[in-house]
Design a protein around this motif. Structure first.
Motif, short mmCIF file in Angstrom:
data_model
loop_
_atom_site.label_atom_id
_atom_site.label_comp_id
_atom_site.label_asym_id
_atom_site.label_seq_id
_atom_site.Cartn_x
_atom_site.Cartn_y
_atom_site.Cartn_z
N ALA A 54 -36.22 -24.94 7.15
CA ALA A 54 -36.55 -26.35 7.06
C ALA A 54 -37.93 -26.62 7.64
O ALA A 54 -38.38 -25.91 8.55
CB ALA A 54 -35.50 -27.17 7.81
N PRO A 55 -38.65 -27.65 7.14
CA PRO A 55 -39.95 -27.99 7.70
C PRO A 55 -39.82 -28.31 9.19
O PRO A 55 -38.82 -28.90 9.61
CB PRO A 55 -40.38 -29.22 6.89
CG PRO A 55 -39.60 -29.14 5.62
CD PRO A 55 -38.29 -28.52 6.01
N PRO A 56 -40.80 -27.94 9.98
CA PRO A 56 -40.70 -28.13 11.43
C PRO A 56 -41.02 -29.55 11.87
O PRO A 56 -41.50 -30.39 11.09
CB PRO A 56 -41.73 -27.15 11.98
CG PRO A 56 -42.77 -27.09 10.90
CD PRO A 56 -42.01 -27.20 9.61
N THR A 57 -40.77 -29.81 13.13
CA THR A 57 -41.12 -31.08 13.77
C THR A 57 -42.29 -30.85 14.72
O THR A 57 -42.36 -29.82 15.40
CB THR A 57 -39.91 -31.61 14.58
OG1 THR A 57 -38.85 -31.93 13.67
CG2 THR A 57 -40.28 -32.86 15.37
N ALA A 58 -43.19 -31.81 14.75
CA ALA A 58 -44.31 -31.78 15.70
C ALA A 58 -44.15 -32.91 16.69
O ALA A 58 -43.66 -34.00 16.35
CB ALA A 58 -45.65 -31.90 14.97
N THR A 59 -44.53 -32.66 17.92
CA THR A 59 -44.54 -33.71 18.93
C THR A 59 -45.95 -33.86 19.47
O THR A 59 -46.70 -32.89 19.57
CB THR A 59 -43.57 -33.43 20.07
OG1 THR A 59 -43.80 -32.12 20.60
CG2 THR A 59 -42.13 -33.52 19.59
N VAL A 60 -46.29 -35.11 19.84
CA VAL A 60 -47.65 -35.44 20.26
C VAL A 60 -47.57 -36.21 21.57
O VAL A 60 -46.82 -37.18 21.70
CB VAL A 60 -48.36 -36.31 19.20
CG1 VAL A 60 -49.78 -36.66 19.66
CG2 VAL A 60 -48.37 -35.63 17.85
N ASP A 61 -48.37 -35.77 22.53
CA ASP A 61 -48.55 -36.51 23.78
C ASP A 61 -49.99 -36.99 23.79
O ASP A 61 -50.91 -36.24 24.10
CB ASP A 61 -48.25 -35.62 24.99
CG ASP A 61 -48.37 -36.38 26.31
OD1 ASP A 61 -48.21 -37.61 26.30
OD2 ASP A 61 -48.64 -35.74 27.34
N LEU A 62 -50.18 -38.27 23.43
CA LEU A 62 -51.52 -38.84 23.28
C LEU A 62 -51.87 -39.66 24.52
O LEU A 62 -51.42 -40.79 24.67
CB LEU A 62 -51.59 -39.71 22.03
CG LEU A 62 -52.93 -40.42 21.78
CD1 LEU A 62 -54.07 -39.41 21.64
CD2 LEU A 62 -52.84 -41.32 20.55
#
Length: 297
Positions: A3-11
């Motif tokens: 399955a396509p992955p998940t990305a997380t962002v700490d901006l």
């Protein structure tokens, strides 16, 4: 096919971190953005995030913790929609303090006390959410590293002018700052003032631990201010997790923990960081944080 992955962002305001949760795990970082509450905040956020996503495989979801989203929910909605349109992924945007609280408490009720360059306390429970402080170095961040640095320089100047007794802080700051007569020039130097002030925090904490009365008074007041913020953040839950650079100072961490316990709070270890919280909020919609999450597809 996987399955396509998940990305997380700490901006944040100084740095943007991206993690792609796949095998192999991908981590990238770049410059941050002024915050969603700033003029042009959404555009600046996109300019910080999108280059870090270039060349990645198609993403199923993106979870973002963005500075300023608490005070600018409309901008958070706009960022979620634009990011979804640009990437084709499901997007969840929340304040970075919300993702940090979710990560620290593993999605549960409790208070996250941030004691770093700045200071804030966010409590989320069945009664709602309360954000205490986080007002910035000019008006708040009470008990933070920048607050400690500012109080240190005030003490040094007061001692130099004969308004207070001598303090070991004068010698402690001589290396990074210079003599009392050099303080004004140091304050006018390059770089963000709050971060530079916070570099003095370990000096005052070391002096307090060593028994300097002036430094001890400053550290005691910092503990009182941080404890007050943590207590005010929740009237229901007693769990408090502490994040931030000040917690790296063992003496100060122990002193703050004792104060929190004396105030009826239970100090719990942080289970994860803001990126872990962003991943949690991306995957679940049944948490008490949901009212502060802005989603788009």
């Amino acid at each position: 096919m996987s399955a396509p992955p998940t990305a997380t962002v700490d901006l944040g305001k100084s740095r943007c971190r991206v993690v792609v949760h796949a095998e192999p795990r991908v981590e990238r970082s770049g410059l941050g953005a002024p915050g969603l509450a700033s003029a042009g905040g959404v555009t600046a956020a996109l300019d910080a995030i999108l280059p870090l996503l270039d060349g990645l495989p198609r993403l199923d979801a993106i979870g973002v913790g963005a500075a300023g989203a608490w005070f600018a929910p409309d901008a958070a909605v706009e960022l979620a929609g634009l990011l979804a349109a640009r990437t084709g992924a499901r997007v969840a945007v929340a304040s970075d303090v919300v993702t940090a609280q979710a990560g620290a408490l593993d999605g549960g009720a409790g208070v996250l006390l941030i004691a770093g360059t700045g200071a804030a306390a966010l409590g989320i429970d069945a009664d709602g959410a309360r954000l205490i402080d986080g007002w910035g170095p000019e008006l708040g961040d009470l008990g933070s590293g920048s607050w400690l640095g500012r109080e240190t320089l005030r003490a040094v100047l007061r001692a130099a002018d004969g308004l207070a007794g001598p303090t070991a802080l004068t010698a402690a700051v001589a290396g990074p700052v210079g003599a009392p007569s050099d303080v004004q020039a140091w304050l006018a130097g390059d770089g963000a003032l709050a971060r530079r002030l916070a570099t003095l925090a370990p000096l005052v904490l070391d002096a307090a631990e060593a028994g300097d009365d002036v430094a001890a008074a400053i550290a005691t007041e910092a503990v009182r201010l941080l404890t007050t913020s943590a207590v005010a953040a929740s009237a229901i839950t007693t769990d408090v997790a502490v994040h931030g650079g000040l917690a790296d100072h063992a003496w100060f961490r122990d002193t703050l923990s004792s104060s929190l316990r004396a105030a009826g709070r239970r100090v719990v270890p942080a289970r994860g960081d803001a990126l872990a919280g962003a991943l949690l909020l991306t995957r679940r919609v049944d948490l008490p944080h949901e009212r502060f999450v802005h989603r788009a597809e």
